[in-house]
Design a protein around this motif. Structure first.
Motif, PDB file in Angstrom:
ATOM      1  N   GLU A 246     -38.890  49.274  -0.796  1.00 50.58           N
ATOM      2  CA  GLU A 246     -37.450  49.535  -0.757  1.00 50.58           C
ATOM      3  C   GLU A 246     -36.878  49.043   0.568  1.00 50.58           C
ATOM      4  O   GLU A 246     -37.483  49.245   1.613  1.00 50.58           O
ATOM      5  N   PRO A 247     -35.709  48.422   0.539  1.00 54.39           N
ATOM      6  CA  PRO A 247     -35.085  47.951   1.779  1.00 54.39           C
ATOM      7  C   PRO A 247     -34.305  49.067   2.468  1.00 54.39           C
ATOM      8  O   PRO A 247     -33.086  49.022   2.577  1.00 54.39           O
ATOM      9  N   GLN A 248     -35.003  50.108   2.880  1.00 58.68           N
ATOM     10  CA  GLN A 248     -34.354  51.219   3.555  1.00 58.68           C
ATOM     11  C   GLN A 248     -35.223  51.688   4.705  1.00 58.68           C
ATOM     12  O   GLN A 248     -36.364  51.262   4.845  1.00 58.68           O
ATOM     13  N   THR A 249     -34.690  52.586   5.516  1.00 58.45           N
ATOM     14  CA  THR A 249     -35.417  53.104   6.666  1.00 58.45           C
ATOM     15  C   THR A 249     -35.425  54.627   6.626  1.00 58.45           C
ATOM     16  O   THR A 249     -34.699  55.248   5.871  1.00 58.45           O
ATOM     17  N   ALA A 250     -36.279  55.204   7.478  1.00 56.04           N
ATOM     18  CA  ALA A 250     -36.366  56.653   7.638  1.00 56.04           C
ATOM     19  C   ALA A 250     -36.582  56.930   9.126  1.00 56.04           C
ATOM     20  O   ALA A 250     -37.035  56.052   9.860  1.00 56.04           O
ATOM     21  N   PRO A 251     -36.284  58.153   9.583  1.00 53.27           N
ATOM     22  CA  PRO A 251     -36.526  58.474  10.998  1.00 53.27           C
ATOM     23  C   PRO A 251     -37.996  58.300  11.360  1.00 53.27           C
ATOM     24  O   PRO A 251     -38.883  58.548  10.544  1.00 53.27           O
ATOM     25  N   GLU A 252     -38.233  57.874  12.579  1.00 52.49           N
ATOM     26  CA  GLU A 252     -39.600  57.690  13.064  1.00 52.49           C
ATOM     27  C   GLU A 252     -40.334  59.028  13.060  1.00 52.49           C
ATOM     28  O   GLU A 252     -39.764  60.056  13.387  1.00 52.49           O
ATOM     29  N   THR A 253     -41.594  59.010  12.663  1.00 50.30           N
ATOM     30  CA  THR A 253     -42.401  60.226  12.629  1.00 50.30           C
ATOM     31  C   THR A 253     -43.294  60.283  13.857  1.00 50.30           C
ATOM     32  O   THR A 253     -43.436  59.308  14.582  1.00 50.30           O
ATOM     33  N   GLY A 254     -43.928  61.422  14.045  1.00 49.35           N
ATOM     34  CA  GLY A 254     -44.786  61.606  15.198  1.00 49.35           C
ATOM     35  C   GLY A 254     -46.130  60.932  15.070  1.00 49.35           C
ATOM     36  O   GLY A 254     -46.840  60.778  16.046  1.00 49.35           O
ATOM     37  N   ASP A 255     -46.511  60.496  13.863  1.00 51.33           N
ATOM     38  CA  ASP A 255     -47.869  59.986  13.697  1.00 51.33           C
ATOM     39  C   ASP A 255     -47.954  58.549  13.192  1.00 51.33           C
ATOM     40  O   ASP A 255     -49.024  57.964  13.210  1.00 51.33           O
ATOM     41  N   LEU A 256     -46.874  57.973  12.716  1.00 46.83           N
ATOM     42  CA  LEU A 256     -46.895  56.571  12.293  1.00 46.83           C
ATOM     43  C   LEU A 256     -46.209  55.745  13.360  1.00 46.83           C
ATOM     44  O   LEU A 256     -45.076  56.015  13.729  1.00 46.83           O
ATOM     45  N   ASP A 257     -46.922  54.746  13.861  1.00 46.85           N
ATOM     46  CA  ASP A 257     -46.413  53.927  14.949  1.00 46.85           C
ATOM     47  C   ASP A 257     -46.176  52.499  14.500  1.00 46.85           C
ATOM     48  O   ASP A 257     -46.793  52.025  13.534  1.00 46.85           O
ATOM     49  N   ASP A 258     -45.321  51.803  15.238  1.00 46.43           N
ATOM     50  CA  ASP A 258     -45.060  50.396  14.986  1.00 46.43           C
ATOM     51  C   ASP A 258     -46.376  49.621  14.974  1.00 46.43           C
ATOM     52  O   ASP A 258     -47.193  49.769  15.882  1.00 46.43           O
ATOM     53  N   GLY A 259     -46.594  48.854  13.920  1.00 51.46           N
ATOM     54  CA  GLY A 259     -47.808  48.056  13.806  1.00 51.46           C
ATOM     55  C   GLY A 259     -48.914  48.707  13.000  1.00 51.46           C
ATOM     56  O   GLY A 259     -49.856  48.030  12.577  1.00 51.46           O
ATOM     57  N   ASP A 260     -48.827  50.025  12.777  1.00 43.92           N
ATOM     58  CA  ASP A 260     -49.820  50.683  11.921  1.00 43.92           C
ATOM     59  C   ASP A 260     -49.744  50.093  10.514  1.00 43.92           C
ATOM     60  O   ASP A 260     -48.707  49.578  10.100  1.00 43.92           O
ATOM     61  N   VAL A 261     -50.834  50.195   9.781  1.00 46.38           N
ATOM     62  CA  VAL A 261     -50.868  49.746   8.396  1.00 46.38           C
ATOM     63  C   VAL A 261     -51.249  50.950   7.541  1.00 46.38           C
ATOM     64  O   VAL A 261     -52.174  51.687   7.870  1.00 46.38           O
ATOM     65  N   VAL A 262     -50.489  51.157   6.464  1.00 46.25           N
ATOM     66  CA  VAL A 262     -50.761  52.259   5.546  1.00 46.25           C
ATOM     67  C   VAL A 262     -51.260  51.672   4.230  1.00 46.25           C
ATOM     68  O   VAL A 262     -50.643  50.784   3.654  1.00 46.25           O
ATOM     69  N   LYS A 263     -52.403  52.156   3.759  1.00 47.57           N
ATOM     70  CA  LYS A 263     -52.943  51.758   2.458  1.00 47.57           C
ATOM     71  C   LYS A 263     -52.391  52.731   1.436  1.00 47.57           C
ATOM     72  O   LYS A 263     -52.722  53.916   1.427  1.00 47.57           O
ATOM     73  N   PHE A 264     -51.473  52.248   0.608  1.00 48.56           N
ATOM     74  CA  PHE A 264     -50.858  53.064  -0.439  1.00 48.56           C
ATOM     75  C   PHE A 264     -51.178  52.367  -1.752  1.00 48.56           C
ATOM     76  O   PHE A 264     -52.342  52.252  -2.113  1.00 48.56           O
ATOM     77  N   THR A 265     -50.233  51.866  -2.487  1.00 54.97           N
ATOM     78  CA  THR A 265     -50.499  51.067  -3.681  1.00 54.97           C
ATOM     79  C   THR A 265     -50.867  49.647  -3.295  1.00 54.97           C
ATOM     80  O   THR A 265     -51.376  48.882  -4.103  1.00 54.97           O
ATOM     81  N   ASP A 266     -50.585  49.304  -2.056  1.00 54.21           N
ATOM     82  CA  ASP A 266     -50.900  48.029  -1.435  1.00 54.21           C
ATOM     83  C   ASP A 266     -50.983  48.320   0.057  1.00 54.21           C
ATOM     84  O   ASP A 266     -50.874  49.474   0.461  1.00 54.21           O
ATOM     85  N   TYR A 267     -51.136  47.313   0.873  1.00 56.45           N
ATOM     86  CA  TYR A 267     -51.098  47.530   2.319  1.00 56.45           C
ATOM     87  C   TYR A 267     -49.675  47.328   2.801  1.00 56.45           C
ATOM     88  O   TYR A 267     -49.013  46.347   2.455  1.00 56.45           O
ATOM     89  N   TYR A 268     -49.180  48.296   3.617  1.00 54.96           N
ATOM     90  CA  TYR A 268     -47.826  48.244   4.156  1.00 54.96           C
ATOM     91  C   TYR A 268     -47.881  48.369   5.656  1.00 54.96           C
ATOM     92  O   TYR A 268     -48.511  49.308   6.175  1.00 54.96           O
ATOM     93  N   GLN A 269     -47.223  47.469   6.345  1.00 49.16           N
ATOM     94  CA  GLN A 269     -47.172  47.531   7.803  1.00 49.16           C
ATOM     95  C   GLN A 269     -45.934  48.318   8.221  1.00 49.16           C
ATOM     96  O   GLN A 269     -44.845  48.118   7.680  1.00 49.16           O
ATOM     97  N   VAL A 270     -46.134  49.223   9.167  1.00 50.11           N
ATOM     98  CA  VAL A 270     -45.045  50.040   9.678  1.00 50.11           C
ATOM     99  C   VAL A 270     -44.306  49.257  10.744  1.00 50.11           C
ATOM    100  O   VAL A 270     -44.919  48.692  11.655  1.00 50.11           O
ATOM    101  N   ARG A 271     -42.987  49.198  10.607  1.00 51.62           N
ATOM    102  CA  ARG A 271     -42.133  48.575  11.617  1.00 51.62           C
ATOM    103  C   ARG A 271     -41.198  49.668  12.119  1.00 51.62           C
ATOM    104  O   ARG A 271     -40.554  50.348  11.309  1.00 51.62           O
ATOM    105  N   ALA A 272     -41.136  49.875  13.413  1.00 49.42           N
ATOM    106  CA  ALA A 272     -40.237  50.870  14.007  1.00 49.42           C
ATOM    107  C   ALA A 272     -39.264  50.145  14.936  1.00 49.42           C
ATOM    108  O   ALA A 272     -39.664  49.358  15.777  1.00 49.42           O
ATOM    109  N   ARG A 273     -38.007  50.397  14.728  1.00 49.18           N
ATOM    110  CA  ARG A 273     -36.956  49.769  15.548  1.00 49.18           C
ATOM    111  C   ARG A 273     -35.900  50.790  15.897  1.00 49.18           C
ATOM    112  O   ARG A 273     -35.569  51.625  15.180  1.00 49.18           O
TER     113      ARG A 273
END
Length: 71
Positions: free
Chosen positions: A44-71
């Motif tokens: 989805e082309p949307q954003t959410a507030p930054e969390t305490g445990d996911l950082d810019d550059g982290d990768v989350v394995k969900f249904t595919d691999y997703y890279q976290v971007r924080a700005r």
């Protein structure tokens, strides 16, 4: 989930390549609030507030691999 007061926002971007230095987090390792954010942001082309445990550059394995971007 702890929100940081940095005002930064998270976005997930599907990635076919996992950088060697990336911290990879599996969906089931995340707390309930972070899992909800991942479900909402995946593909989805949307954003959410930054969390305490996911950082810019982290990768989350969900249904595919997703890279976290924080700005």
């Amino acid at each position: 989930m702890s929100l940081r007061d940095t005002g930064r926002r998270l976005r997930l971007r599907r990635t076919g390549r996992v950088p060697a230095d990336a911290r990879v987090r599996h969906y089931d390792e995340l707390d309930d609030d972070e899992q909800e954010i991942v479900r909402e942001l995946a593909d989805e082309p949307q954003t959410a507030p930054e969390t305490g445990d996911l950082d810019d550059g982290d990768v989350v394995k969900f249904t595919d691999y997703y890279q976290v971007r924080a700005r």
